[in-house]
Design a protein around this motif. Structure first.
Motif, PDB file in Angstrom:
ATOM      1  N   GLY A 184       0.821  -1.202   0.000  1.00  0.00           N
ATOM      2  CA  GLY A 184       0.000   0.000   0.000  1.00  0.00           C
ATOM      3  C   GLY A 184       0.855   1.253   0.000  1.00  0.00           C
ATOM      4  O   GLY A 184       1.962   1.250   0.536  1.00  0.00           O
ATOM      5  N   ILE A 185       0.351   2.313  -0.627  1.00  0.00           N
ATOM      6  CA  ILE A 185       1.002   3.621  -0.610  1.00  0.00           C
ATOM      7  C   ILE A 185      -0.075   4.661  -0.324  1.00  0.00           C
ATOM      8  O   ILE A 185      -1.069   4.744  -1.045  1.00  0.00           O
ATOM      9  CB  ILE A 185       1.702   3.947  -1.941  1.00  0.00           C
ATOM     10  CG1 ILE A 185       2.762   2.887  -2.266  1.00  0.00           C
ATOM     11  CG2 ILE A 185       2.343   5.332  -1.882  1.00  0.00           C
ATOM     12  CD1 ILE A 185       3.412   3.074  -3.630  1.00  0.00           C
ATOM     13  N   VAL A 186       0.124   5.434   0.742  1.00  0.00           N
ATOM     14  CA  VAL A 186      -0.854   6.445   1.146  1.00  0.00           C
ATOM     15  C   VAL A 186      -0.147   7.785   1.292  1.00  0.00           C
ATOM     16  O   VAL A 186       0.883   7.878   1.961  1.00  0.00           O
ATOM     17  CB  VAL A 186      -1.523   6.061   2.485  1.00  0.00           C
ATOM     18  CG1 VAL A 186      -2.474   7.165   2.944  1.00  0.00           C
ATOM     19  CG2 VAL A 186      -2.269   4.740   2.354  1.00  0.00           C
ATOM     20  N   PHE A 187      -0.691   8.820   0.662  1.00  0.00           N
ATOM     21  CA  PHE A 187      -0.128  10.156   0.797  1.00  0.00           C
ATOM     22  C   PHE A 187      -0.570  10.770   2.124  1.00  0.00           C
ATOM     23  O   PHE A 187      -1.713  10.599   2.556  1.00  0.00           O
ATOM     24  CB  PHE A 187      -0.564  11.043  -0.367  1.00  0.00           C
ATOM     25  CG  PHE A 187       0.067  10.667  -1.674  1.00  0.00           C
ATOM     26  CD1 PHE A 187       1.411  10.904  -1.899  1.00  0.00           C
ATOM     27  CD2 PHE A 187      -0.682  10.066  -2.674  1.00  0.00           C
ATOM     28  CE1 PHE A 187       2.004  10.553  -3.099  1.00  0.00           C
ATOM     29  CE2 PHE A 187      -0.102   9.717  -3.880  1.00  0.00           C
ATOM     30  CZ  PHE A 187       1.250   9.957  -4.090  1.00  0.00           C
ATOM     31  N   LYS A 188       0.352  11.496   2.765  1.00  0.00           N
ATOM     32  CA  LYS A 188       0.053  12.084   4.067  1.00  0.00           C
ATOM     33  C   LYS A 188      -1.067  13.114   3.988  1.00  0.00           C
ATOM     34  O   LYS A 188      -1.812  13.294   4.947  1.00  0.00           O
ATOM     35  CB  LYS A 188       1.315  12.724   4.653  1.00  0.00           C
ATOM     36  CG  LYS A 188       2.348  11.713   5.120  1.00  0.00           C
ATOM     37  CD  LYS A 188       3.522  12.388   5.803  1.00  0.00           C
ATOM     38  CE  LYS A 188       4.493  11.361   6.354  1.00  0.00           C
ATOM     39  NZ  LYS A 188       5.646  11.982   7.040  1.00  0.00           N
ATOM     40  N   ASP A 189      -1.178  13.785   2.871  1.00  0.00           N
ATOM     41  CA  ASP A 189      -2.247  14.759   2.688  1.00  0.00           C
ATOM     42  C   ASP A 189      -3.587  14.027   2.609  1.00  0.00           C
ATOM     43  O   ASP A 189      -3.863  13.311   1.649  1.00  0.00           O
ATOM     44  CB  ASP A 189      -2.007  15.562   1.408  1.00  0.00           C
ATOM     45  CG  ASP A 189      -3.036  16.668   1.224  1.00  0.00           C
ATOM     46  OD1 ASP A 189      -3.719  17.005   2.207  1.00  0.00           O
ATOM     47  OD2 ASP A 189      -3.154  17.184   0.096  1.00  0.00           O
ATOM     48  N   GLY A 190      -4.406  14.173   3.640  1.00  0.00           N
ATOM     49  CA  GLY A 190      -5.690  13.481   3.681  1.00  0.00           C
ATOM     50  C   GLY A 190      -5.567  12.008   3.998  1.00  0.00           C
ATOM     51  O   GLY A 190      -6.383  11.193   3.559  1.00  0.00           O
ATOM     52  N   ALA A 191      -4.538  11.650   4.795  1.00  0.00           N
ATOM     53  CA  ALA A 191      -4.245  10.236   5.034  1.00  0.00           C
ATOM     54  C   ALA A 191      -5.215   9.563   5.993  1.00  0.00           C
ATOM     55  O   ALA A 191      -5.314   8.339   5.998  1.00  0.00           O
ATOM     56  CB  ALA A 191      -2.820  10.089   5.578  1.00  0.00           C
ATOM     57  N   GLU A 192      -5.934  10.341   6.810  1.00  0.00           N
ATOM     58  CA  GLU A 192      -6.726   9.732   7.883  1.00  0.00           C
ATOM     59  C   GLU A 192      -7.689   8.670   7.361  1.00  0.00           C
ATOM     60  O   GLU A 192      -7.664   7.523   7.806  1.00  0.00           O
ATOM     61  CB  GLU A 192      -7.507  10.814   8.637  1.00  0.00           C
ATOM     62  CG  GLU A 192      -8.317  10.267   9.798  1.00  0.00           C
ATOM     63  CD  GLU A 192      -8.953  11.368  10.628  1.00  0.00           C
ATOM     64  OE1 GLU A 192      -9.921  11.077  11.337  1.00  0.00           O
ATOM     65  OE2 GLU A 192      -8.471  12.515  10.558  1.00  0.00           O
ATOM     66  N   ASP A 193      -8.535   9.038   6.406  1.00  0.00           N
ATOM     67  CA  ASP A 193      -9.502   8.071   5.881  1.00  0.00           C
ATOM     68  C   ASP A 193      -8.844   7.063   4.953  1.00  0.00           C
ATOM     69  O   ASP A 193      -9.171   5.874   4.971  1.00  0.00           O
ATOM     70  CB  ASP A 193     -10.624   8.802   5.135  1.00  0.00           C
ATOM     71  CG  ASP A 193     -11.464   9.663   6.066  1.00  0.00           C
ATOM     72  OD1 ASP A 193     -11.574   9.302   7.252  1.00  0.00           O
ATOM     73  OD2 ASP A 193     -11.991  10.688   5.609  1.00  0.00           O
ATOM     74  N   ARG A 194      -7.912   7.533   4.136  1.00  0.00           N
ATOM     75  CA  ARG A 194      -7.275   6.658   3.151  1.00  0.00           C
ATOM     76  C   ARG A 194      -6.447   5.574   3.824  1.00  0.00           C
ATOM     77  O   ARG A 194      -6.383   4.440   3.338  1.00  0.00           O
ATOM     78  CB  ARG A 194      -6.390   7.481   2.218  1.00  0.00           C
ATOM     79  CG  ARG A 194      -7.131   8.499   1.392  1.00  0.00           C
ATOM     80  CD  ARG A 194      -7.909   7.854   0.263  1.00  0.00           C
ATOM     81  NE  ARG A 194      -7.038   7.458  -0.836  1.00  0.00           N
ATOM     82  CZ  ARG A 194      -7.431   6.738  -1.877  1.00  0.00           C
ATOM     83  NH1 ARG A 194      -8.678   6.313  -1.943  1.00  0.00           N
ATOM     84  NH2 ARG A 194      -6.596   6.432  -2.846  1.00  0.00           N
TER      85      ARG A 194
END
Length: 215
Positions: A109-119
């Motif tokens: 998985g790769i998740v961007f820190k910007d808006g990471a809470e839900d993602r």
């Protein structure tokens, strides 16, 4: 090595590595509220590898940019060691080279820190269920990079510390001497070398030395 745990897929034991205390605290709270268990929170790559070995988590979350060994290097070291624990990268952005290396090492998985809470919660649910969570935009970026002609410098795919070690190998230094020169242990040098061999599809240090010394 990774062994799937019994139970519901949304209840995962997690090792979290990020060099910012605020990020570690915030992410831990989000994950615990979502029902996950935080096995360890650490601040750098070496601590992450030690925590993975100690706690055997279900999932590892790594910040890409950390002091010392970064998240990509930790992922690469785990892959070289045959550790199949699913890894999720938490990042503000990835270079083409970092993205290709992450996918080569089977990042889940790769998740961007910007808006990471839900993602991030969504990502962990997918990873725990055995799926990969990577945005299509990133996959397209990786495809475009893979279609480029190979670089003239065969060492260009290596991380800075890996290139430094390769240079020492080309000079004929032994692992202990390389470790002394870089302020790391001989065991850490071996981990880096295994990663280098995998990236360059080499079998031993002699082949690496020949590449380094080539005009």
């Amino acid at each position: 090595m990774y062994r799937p745990t019994q139970g519901t897929p949304d209840m995962s034991s997690i090792v979290l590595a990020d060099d910012h205390p605020f990020i570690r605290s915030a992410v831990s709270q989000v994950l615990e509220l979502a029902g996950h268990s935080i096995a360890a929170c650490v601040a750098n790559g070496d601590e992450a590898l030690a925590a993975v070995a100690e706690h055997r988590p279900d999932i590892v979350i790594l910040d890409v940019k950390m002091p010392g060994r970064d998240g990509i290097e930790v992922l690469s070291a785990m892959h070289a060691d045959g550790d199949t624990t699913p890894v999720v990268l938490l990042t503000a952005g990835l270079t083409d080279e970092q993205l290709i290396e992450a996918l080569r090492c089977n990042v889940r998985g790769i998740v961007f820190k910007d808006g990471a809470e839900d993602r991030l919660v969504e990502c962990l649910e997918a990873v725990a269920a055995g799926r990969r969570f990577v945005d299509q935009e990133l996959l397209n970026q990786a495809l475009a990079e893979s279609l480029k002609p190979p670089p003239a410098d065969p060492l260009s795919c290596l991380a800075p510390r890996e290139r430094e070690i390769a240079g020492y190998v080309g000079k004929g230094l032994r692992n202990r001497e390389i470790g002394d020169a870089m302020g790391i242990t001989e065991g850490t040098v071996k981990v880096y070398l295994n990663s280098i061999y995998n990236k360059l599809y080499l079998r031993n240090r002699t082949a690496l030395a020949l590449i380094v010394m080539a005009p």
